[in-house]
Design an enzyme around this catalytic site. Structure first.
Site, mmCIF file in Angstrom:
data_model
loop_
_atom_site.group_PDB
_atom_site.id
_atom_site.type_symbol
_atom_site.label_atom_id
_atom_site.label_comp_id
_atom_site.label_asym_id
_atom_site.label_seq_id
_atom_site.Cartn_x
_atom_site.Cartn_y
_atom_site.Cartn_z
ATOM 1 N N HIS A 18 1.210 -1.176 0.171
ATOM 2 C CA HIS A 18 0.560 -0.271 -0.127
ATOM 3 C C HIS A 18 1.025 0.690 -0.228
ATOM 4 C CE1 HIS A 18 -3.769 -2.051 1.151
ATOM 5 N NE2 HIS A 18 -3.930 -1.418 0.125
ATOM 6 N N CYS A 56 -9.393 -3.850 -9.831
ATOM 7 C CA CYS A 56 -8.807 -2.624 -8.954
ATOM 8 C C CYS A 56 -7.785 -2.862 -8.750
ATOM 9 C CB CYS A 56 -10.145 -1.719 -8.560
ATOM 10 S SG CYS A 56 -10.849 -3.708 -7.034
HETATM 11 C C1 PEP Z 1 -6.281 -5.339 -4.022
HETATM 12 O O1 PEP Z 1 -6.527 -5.749 -2.903
HETATM 13 O O2 PEP Z 1 -5.725 -5.744 -5.160
HETATM 14 C C2 PEP Z 1 -6.595 -4.306 -3.853
HETATM 15 C C3 PEP Z 1 -7.402 -3.437 -4.995
HETATM 16 O O3 PEP Z 1 -6.835 -3.846 -2.611
HETATM 17 P P1 PEP Z 1 -5.287 -3.735 -1.924
HETATM 18 O O4 PEP Z 1 -4.599 -3.071 -2.288
HETATM 19 O O5 PEP Z 1 -5.548 -2.219 -1.003
HETATM 20 O O6 PEP Z 1 -5.390 -4.649 -1.111
#
Ligand code: PEP
Ligand code: MG
Length: 576
Positions: free
Chosen positions: A196, A497
């Site tokens: 993140h 996403c």
């Molecule tokens: C993912 O896991 O691809 C996602 C979009 O959520 P995060 O990156 O916040 O875990």
């Protein structure tokens, strides 16, 4: 002045690029596990308050230890905690920390670190095995008091201009707290492309290099460094290079903004949404042509708040997001944090937080808290443009349990529209039961960042295993294809996403696998739109058919590079 020569050499360290760009700045070490901090000074008149804050944290940590001694988790743990209490209550430690706060004019966190670092290194140097062992106990006690200080969540001071953050691992929450005064670059030992922290860094165009071993021994506060996020290198810089880069940045800053997003019109046949981690960016995303907010990572809306934010605070944020979206859809993902991020210490950390009490599991285990979030989201849905996304869904049972809470909260509210509910597809189990999940939700969001992590069993935050984190692994391609096909068969939308969907190299393949909806970070919107507009879907499907027959990640990658070069050389779809 800091010399570019470190240990007589112009040292250069090779790591891995996790956010592109290049910057020169002054290193600032960020330390601490749970609540991160750095060397920061306080005003003279704040000294007494800071010492008081430290004392309160010590009292809280002592109470925790007394509770553990009274009810030890294992039979001989009481002795260990007893020893910790003795260290904590020794007047020499307490006085030394207060003295450092007073004379160096630094925060309690920094003073505690200064004192305990000294103690630990002298114990470690001792020939006596018991004293060496005691070093570990001192570190434990320091960590406990640090956590107690963290409980108060005093805001981090602003970063000085031109700061390069250096940290073993930089927490995303720390990164969010820098948003007012962002660093010019980041250097870490741990963290991969889909961590993140680096998703946020790329979103803010902050160059970053990860994978530099023992990073906090290689750099000192104030060192001048060049961070080359394109090639994954860090080098020491001279004063002249530093001065020049400041001038360059100032002139680039004035030149670059105009006309950056010339073409923001929709691309027929595709739906392009934006991922958002701060409601202030919603308007920007919509101005740049996003159909709506495809993923609002709600846990990032409350920087500086430890634990679950209260319902009213949440309601204000969600209502502001719905308002800013101006009628367009906002998909709010419920909190995707782990236990460590919402508790104040006093308990052993989970061994595998990614596999532990997190996301909707944590919500279901702390039902009353979770209800505050569900209620706040529902209450904000007065215009009907809010949807809810559930993270880390393992199967239908998770969804049913959360839906019953949503139904229950909804039944007590008036004048509210019922939101659409979607599931993040991130676990292999969810892929295997996708037909069942689809009967219980309105849409799907494939979180490729976690799907790769959980399908391949590779920690996305662990730089050491980055080579095994393979987005093009045949198992990942089959999973994505299967989910898209299943959703299409029942006429429900699926968005991509994770970072894959926002990456130019993967998008043509994803289109070939049938993807029609993408939710990408703000800084990727224009690139992904340009690529979607240029693609021939038939060609993309043909390429996908070919690579789906291949049995290694390398073969898939080679085939894609060759196909892209043949069909779309002008798009320069290279892996960088
Ligand atoms: C993912 O896991 O691809 C996602 C979009 O959520 P995060 O990156 O916040 O875990
Ligand atoms: Mg995820």
């Amino acid at each position: 002045m800091v010399s570019p020569l470190k240990d007589g050499l112009r040292a250069s360290y090779a790591g891995r690029s996790v956010s592109h760009g290049r910057a020169v700045g002054r290193a600032l070490l960020v330390v601490g596990r749970k609540r991160q901090f750095f060397h920061a000074e306080i005003a003279k008149q704040s000294v007494d308050a800071e010492i008081e804050r430290f004392r309160a944290a010590v009292t809280y940590a002592s109470l925790q230890l007394e509770a553990l001694i009274a009810k030890p988790p294992t039979p001989n743990a009481a002795d260990i905690f007893d020893a910790h209490l003795l260290i904590l209550e020794s007047s020499s430690l307490l006085d030394a920390v207060a003295e450092v706060i007073r004379t160096d004019l630094v925060t309690a966190e920094w003073a505690l670190k200064t004192v305990t670092d000294k103690l630990v290194s002298s114990q470690r140097a001792s020939a006596d095995v018991h004293l060496r062992q005691k070093a570990v106990d001192i570190e434990d006690v320091a960590e406990r008091v640090s956590n107690a200080l963290a409980g108060e969540r005093s805001a981090l001071p602003p970063l000085p201009p031109n700061t390069v953050i250096v940290a073993t691992e930089l927490l995303p929450s720390t990164m969010m707290e820098f948003s007012g005064t962002p660093p010019v670059a980041i250097i870490t030992e741990r963290g991969g492309w889909t961590s993140h922290t680096f998703i946020l860094a790329r979103e803010s165009n902050i160059p970053a290099v990860s994978g530099i071993k023992r990073v906090n021994r290689r750099f000192d506060d104030g060192d001048l460094v060049i961070v080359d996020g394109d090639n994954g290198f860090v080098t020491f810089a001279s004063e002249e290079e530093f001065e020049r880069s400041i001038k360059d940045r100032a002139s680039r800053g004035t030149a670059s903004t105009a006309g950056a997003e010339a073409d923001d019109s929709a691309v027929p046949a595709f739906r392009l949404y934006v991922n958002i981690d701060s409601s202030t960016k919603i308007t920007k995303g919509l101005e740049r042509g996003a159909l709506g907010i495809g993923l609002l990572r709600s846990e990032y809306l409350f920087p500086g708040i430890k634990g679950w934010p209260d319902e009213e605070r949440q309601f204000r944020e969600y209502a502001a997001a719905a308002e800013a979206a101006d009628g367009r859809e906002v998909r709010i993902r419920t909190f995707d944090f782990d236990l460590d991020q919402v508790s104040f210490g006093g308990r052993e950390p989970e061994k595998n937080p990614a596999l532990g009490m997190r996301a909707i599991r944590l919500g279901l285990a702390r039902e009353q808290r979770f209800r505050t979030q569900l209620r706040a989201i529902l209450r904000a849905n007065t215009k009907g443009n809010i949807s809810i996304i559930l993270p880390m869904v393992a199967g239908v049972q998770d969804i049913k349990q959360v839906r019953s809470l949503i139904d229950d909260e909804f039944s007590r509210l008036d004048g509210i529209q019922f939101p659409k509910i979607g599931a993040m597809i991130e676990l292999p189990s969810a892929v295997l039961v996708i037909d069942q999940i689809l009967k219980n939700v309105d849409f799907l969001a494939i979180g490729t960042n976690d799907l790769v992590q959980y399908t391949l069993g590779v920690d996305r935050d662990d730089e050491m295993v980055a080579d095994w984190y393979q987005s093009l692994h045949p198992a990942i391609l089959r999973s994505i294809s299967r989910v898209i096909d299943a959703a299409k068969a029942v006429g429900k939308p699926t968005s991509l996403c994770g970072e894959m969907g926002g990456s130019a190299f993967y998008v043509p393949l994803l289109v070939g696998l049938g993807a029609e909806e993408f939710s990408v970070k703000l800084s990727s919107l224009s690139t992904i739109r340009r690529i979607l507009r240029s693609l021939d879907r038939e060609k993309a499907a043909e390429i996908a058919r070919v690579v789906m027959e291949l049995d290694t990640t390398q073969a898939v990658e080679d085939a894609l590079v060759a196909a892209y070069r043949t069909f779309w050389p002008e798009l320069q779809l290279t892996r960088t």
